[in-house]
Enzyme design. Sequence first.
Site, PDB file in Angstrom:
ATOM      1  N   ASN A 163       0.784  -1.238   0.000  1.00 46.26           N
ATOM      2  CA  ASN A 163       0.000   0.000   0.000  1.00 46.26           C
ATOM      3  C   ASN A 163       0.814   1.285   0.000  1.00 46.26           C
ATOM      4  O   ASN A 163       0.321   2.325  -0.431  1.00 46.26           O
ATOM      5  CB  ASN A 163      -1.013  -0.009   1.154  1.00 46.26           C
ATOM      6  CG  ASN A 163      -0.372  -0.009   2.508  1.00 46.26           C
ATOM      7  OD1 ASN A 163       0.763  -0.462   2.671  1.00 46.26           O
ATOM      8  ND2 ASN A 163      -1.076   0.499   3.494  1.00 46.26           N
ATOM      9  N   GLU A 259       5.357  -3.894  11.813  1.00 43.87           N
ATOM     10  CA  GLU A 259       4.176  -3.019  11.765  1.00 43.87           C
ATOM     11  C   GLU A 259       3.091  -3.834  11.090  1.00 43.87           C
ATOM     12  O   GLU A 259       3.227  -4.197   9.923  1.00 43.87           O
ATOM     13  CB  GLU A 259       4.418  -1.808  10.868  1.00 43.87           C
ATOM     14  CG  GLU A 259       5.670  -1.045  11.113  1.00 43.87           C
ATOM     15  CD  GLU A 259       5.826   0.079  10.085  1.00 43.87           C
ATOM     16  OE1 GLU A 259       6.293   1.138  10.494  1.00 43.87           O
ATOM     17  OE2 GLU A 259       5.498  -0.100   8.908  1.00 43.87           O
ATOM     18  N   CYS A 293      -2.962   1.159   6.954  1.00 43.70           N
ATOM     19  CA  CYS A 293      -2.979   0.503   8.269  1.00 43.70           C
ATOM     20  C   CYS A 293      -3.669   1.387   9.289  1.00 43.70           C
ATOM     21  O   CYS A 293      -4.351   0.912  10.188  1.00 43.70           O
ATOM     22  CB  CYS A 293      -1.558   0.177   8.716  1.00 43.70           C
ATOM     23  SG  CYS A 293      -0.493   1.609   8.820  1.00 43.70           S
TER      24      CYS A 293
HETATM   25  P1  NAP Z   1       0.758  -9.013   3.437  1.00 45.22           P
HETATM   26  O1  NAP Z   1      -0.071  -9.821   2.542  1.00 45.22           O
HETATM   27  O2  NAP Z   1       0.957  -9.460   4.829  1.00 45.22           O
HETATM   28  O3  NAP Z   1       2.184  -8.873   2.701  1.00 45.22           O
HETATM   29  C1  NAP Z   1       3.213  -8.088   3.248  1.00 45.22           C
HETATM   30  C2  NAP Z   1       4.542  -8.565   2.737  1.00 45.22           C
HETATM   31  O4  NAP Z   1       4.814  -9.873   3.243  1.00 45.22           O
HETATM   32  C3  NAP Z   1       4.611  -8.698   1.227  1.00 45.22           C
HETATM   33  O5  NAP Z   1       5.886  -8.321   0.794  1.00 45.22           O
HETATM   34  C4  NAP Z   1       4.379 -10.183   1.017  1.00 45.22           C
HETATM   35  O6  NAP Z   1       4.882 -10.666  -0.209  1.00 45.22           O
HETATM   36  C5  NAP Z   1       5.181 -10.714   2.180  1.00 45.22           C
HETATM   37  N1  NAP Z   1       4.886 -12.105   2.545  1.00 45.22           N
HETATM   38  C6  NAP Z   1       3.796 -12.857   2.296  1.00 45.22           C
HETATM   39  N2  NAP Z   1       3.938 -14.089   2.829  1.00 45.22           N
HETATM   40  C7  NAP Z   1       5.141 -14.102   3.435  1.00 45.22           C
HETATM   41  C8  NAP Z   1       5.852 -15.086   4.183  1.00 45.22           C
HETATM   42  N3  NAP Z   1       5.374 -16.304   4.417  1.00 45.22           N
HETATM   43  N4  NAP Z   1       7.059 -14.755   4.654  1.00 45.22           N
HETATM   44  C9  NAP Z   1       7.569 -13.544   4.442  1.00 45.22           C
HETATM   45  N5  NAP Z   1       6.951 -12.571   3.756  1.00 45.22           N
HETATM   46  C10 NAP Z   1       5.746 -12.855   3.263  1.00 45.22           C
HETATM   47  O7  NAP Z   1       0.207  -7.507   3.540  1.00 45.22           O
HETATM   48  P2  NAP Z   1      -0.258  -6.516   2.373  1.00 45.22           P
HETATM   49  O8  NAP Z   1      -1.538  -7.032   1.808  1.00 45.22           O
HETATM   50  O9  NAP Z   1       0.870  -6.236   1.440  1.00 45.22           O
HETATM   51  O10 NAP Z   1      -0.544  -5.179   3.212  1.00 45.22           O
HETATM   52  C11 NAP Z   1      -1.734  -4.962   3.905  1.00 45.22           C
HETATM   53  C12 NAP Z   1      -1.583  -5.266   5.365  1.00 45.22           C
HETATM   54  O11 NAP Z   1      -0.445  -4.596   5.875  1.00 45.22           O
HETATM   55  C13 NAP Z   1      -2.752  -4.763   6.203  1.00 45.22           C
HETATM   56  O12 NAP Z   1      -3.056  -5.695   7.184  1.00 45.22           O
HETATM   57  C14 NAP Z   1      -2.212  -3.476   6.823  1.00 45.22           C
HETATM   58  O13 NAP Z   1      -2.851  -3.093   8.014  1.00 45.22           O
HETATM   59  C15 NAP Z   1      -0.795  -3.854   7.044  1.00 45.22           C
HETATM   60  N6  NAP Z   1       0.042  -2.648   7.115  1.00 45.22           N
HETATM   61  C16 NAP Z   1       0.469  -2.253   8.340  1.00 45.22           C
HETATM   62  C17 NAP Z   1       1.212  -1.087   8.459  1.00 45.22           C
HETATM   63  C18 NAP Z   1       1.657  -0.596   9.800  1.00 45.22           C
HETATM   64  O14 NAP Z   1       2.483   0.306   9.808  1.00 45.22           O
HETATM   65  N7  NAP Z   1       1.172  -1.114  10.911  1.00 45.22           N
HETATM   66  C19 NAP Z   1       1.513  -0.337   7.339  1.00 45.22           C
HETATM   67  C20 NAP Z   1       1.048  -0.783   6.099  1.00 45.22           C
HETATM   68  C21 NAP Z   1       0.314  -1.945   5.991  1.00 45.22           C
HETATM   69  P3  NAP Z   1       3.871 -10.938  -1.437  1.00 45.22           P
HETATM   70  O15 NAP Z   1       3.314  -9.634  -1.823  1.00 45.22           O
HETATM   71  O16 NAP Z   1       4.763 -11.550  -2.434  1.00 45.22           O
HETATM   72  O17 NAP Z   1       2.817 -11.879  -0.924  1.00 45.22           O
HETATM   73  O1  G3H Z   2      -0.501   1.909   5.890  1.00 42.99           O
HETATM   74  C1  G3H Z   2       0.222   2.315   6.773  1.00 42.99           C
HETATM   75  C2  G3H Z   2       0.962   3.596   6.694  1.00 42.99           C
HETATM   76  O2  G3H Z   2       2.147   3.505   7.414  1.00 42.99           O
HETATM   77  C3  G3H Z   2       0.074   4.663   7.231  1.00 42.99           C
HETATM   78  O3  G3H Z   2       0.566   5.916   6.984  1.00 42.99           O
HETATM   79  O4  G3H Z   2      -1.173   7.157   8.292  1.00 42.99           O
HETATM   80  O5  G3H Z   2       0.346   8.331   6.752  1.00 42.99           O
HETATM   81  O6  G3H Z   2      -1.426   6.843   5.844  1.00 42.99           O
HETATM   82  P1  G3H Z   2      -0.486   7.114   6.968  1.00 42.99           P
END
Ligand code: NAP
Ligand code: G3H
Length: 486
Positions: A163, A259, A293
């Site tokens: 994202n 995160e 997030c």
């Molecule tokens: P995701 O599906 O968990 O993927 C995140 C990363 O992990 C991607 O690079 C993915 O690669 C990789 N990955 C997948 N399976 C893995 C494994 N078994 N081992 C190691 N890496 C693996 O998350 P997303 O859909 O990209 O992002 C959305 C989520 O991220 C939401 O839940 C959001 O809340 C969270 N997020 C949190 C923050 C925060 O700061 N707290 C910020 C942004 C997003 P692939 O793409 O190749 O599957």
């Molecule tokens: O998706 C997670 C990002 O770290 C959130 O950043 O609050 O500036 O959109 P933001």
Amino acid sequence: MFSNLVGEERKFRNLINGQWCNSKSQKFIEIRSPINEEVVGRVPAMTKEEVDEVIKVAVNAKEKWRETPINERAKILYRAADILQERIVDLSDILIREVAKDRKSAESEINRTADFIRFTADTSKSIYGESIQSDSFPGFDKKKLSVVVREPMGVVLAISPFNYPINLSASKIAPALVAGNTVVLKPATKGSLSGLYLAKIFQEAGIPDGVLNTVTGRGSEIGDYIVTHPSIDFINFTGSSEIGMRISKITNMVPLLMELGGKDAAIVLEDADLDLAARNIVEGAYSYSGQRCTAVKRVLVEENIADKLVEKIKVLVENLKVGNPEEEGVSIVPLIDENAANFVWELIEDARNKGAHLILGAKREKNIIYPTLFDYVTTDMRLAWEEPFGPVLPIIRVKDKDEAIRIANESQYGLQSSVFTNNLDNAFYVADKLEVGSVQINNKTERGPDHFPFLGVKSSGIGVQGIKYSIEAMTRRKGIVINLKK
Ligand code: NAP
Ligand code: G3H
């Protein structure tokens, strides 16, 4: 510009030891635009052997980079920030096509990242160790002096989500590098073109060969292998709680900075400025279709002001522009893919079937979900607890602030919360009791400014991000004890 990075048929290469290398296996993953399914690029699905090679290169580059003075590391970062901004038009085009960001958000992500990188370079110059004298502890007098220095961790594995593919890659890479670590970046597959362009920019800025390297491939295929690789010294991960928990289960004695997901609540008390609250809630919940997030993912409102608040939110949501992010003013963009939209749709159907009042939306065209607002959501509905990562907002009516706190804290997540009130005592009462990493008083939940500490508790993360905190996390203390002959 961006030469070597991409070859024929939009086949991208990976950065390994300063070279843009073709896939050895010739296995590629097609990256399709969420806007129209067109192929925007093909990235190598790297094999385990290729991953081994990348990590070996990062290990070999460790010693020299560790010995490079901080001010020289910082100079490279300043150059990277400048180049990033010089390329803002091209990079925004990539963000728009690869992850369906609208242009304003894409430009803001790039400018914010450049600011982040510069601030990281600035901050690195004042990350000091400390010295501790022994006489504070009984029986030692001043016989010993511990000189505590900070050292890099070694090879940092940076895994970023789709994202914010530039910002959330750079916010790992820049602090890791400036702290003297070498880095292997594994970007999200949808988002990997943006991640590779970013790596190219760091390379052009002068990052020495082997210090920053990239790995592309599906997390489901190479993820477990890379996170458990014995030469990885630190994992800096942003993504879903599900994958974060998996990584924390299968890794062994490797420090983690994570995160993860959230279910940020906006708590609105009866004495709040309702216009301010409604504006913040709508911006917070729906920008980039809620794929943040820190998006506001539920509203907990005191019941005696709920009708007024819902009306104000409704008026604002009605004015949100839906569609193609290439068009001016669009904030509701297609979700990253149809699977994501299917999941959001399940939550919508569940809420509808269980009797939530649909105020707006619940309409879908492929991966576009129209902005959806539900009132009278109750705690037996999935929407009260699960993270949609889409443009759907539940309103839960509560009788008072204690009920709001109780429901807020029942969540498995603990990223952020907002409280809207004009009474400072109430604001602090609520803030004190919430089990989250940060509380915003009279503002939407959000991460920035990026030097603030940013953390999640419970299923929302491990450790603290934020420029100074990220550098500290990716260094370790070493005590060198001088024993005086007294
Ligand atoms: P995701 O599906 O968990 O993927 C995140 C990363 O992990 C991607 O690079 C993915 O690669 C990789 N990955 C997948 N399976 C893995 C494994 N078994 N081992 C190691 N890496 C693996 O998350 P997303 O859909 O990209 O992002 C959305 C989520 O991220 C939401 O839940 C959001 O809340 C969270 N997020 C949190 C923050 C925060 O700061 N707290 C910020 C942004 C997003 P692939 O793409 O190749 O599957
Ligand atoms: O998706 C997670 C990002 O770290 C959130 O950043 O609050 O500036 O959109 P933001």
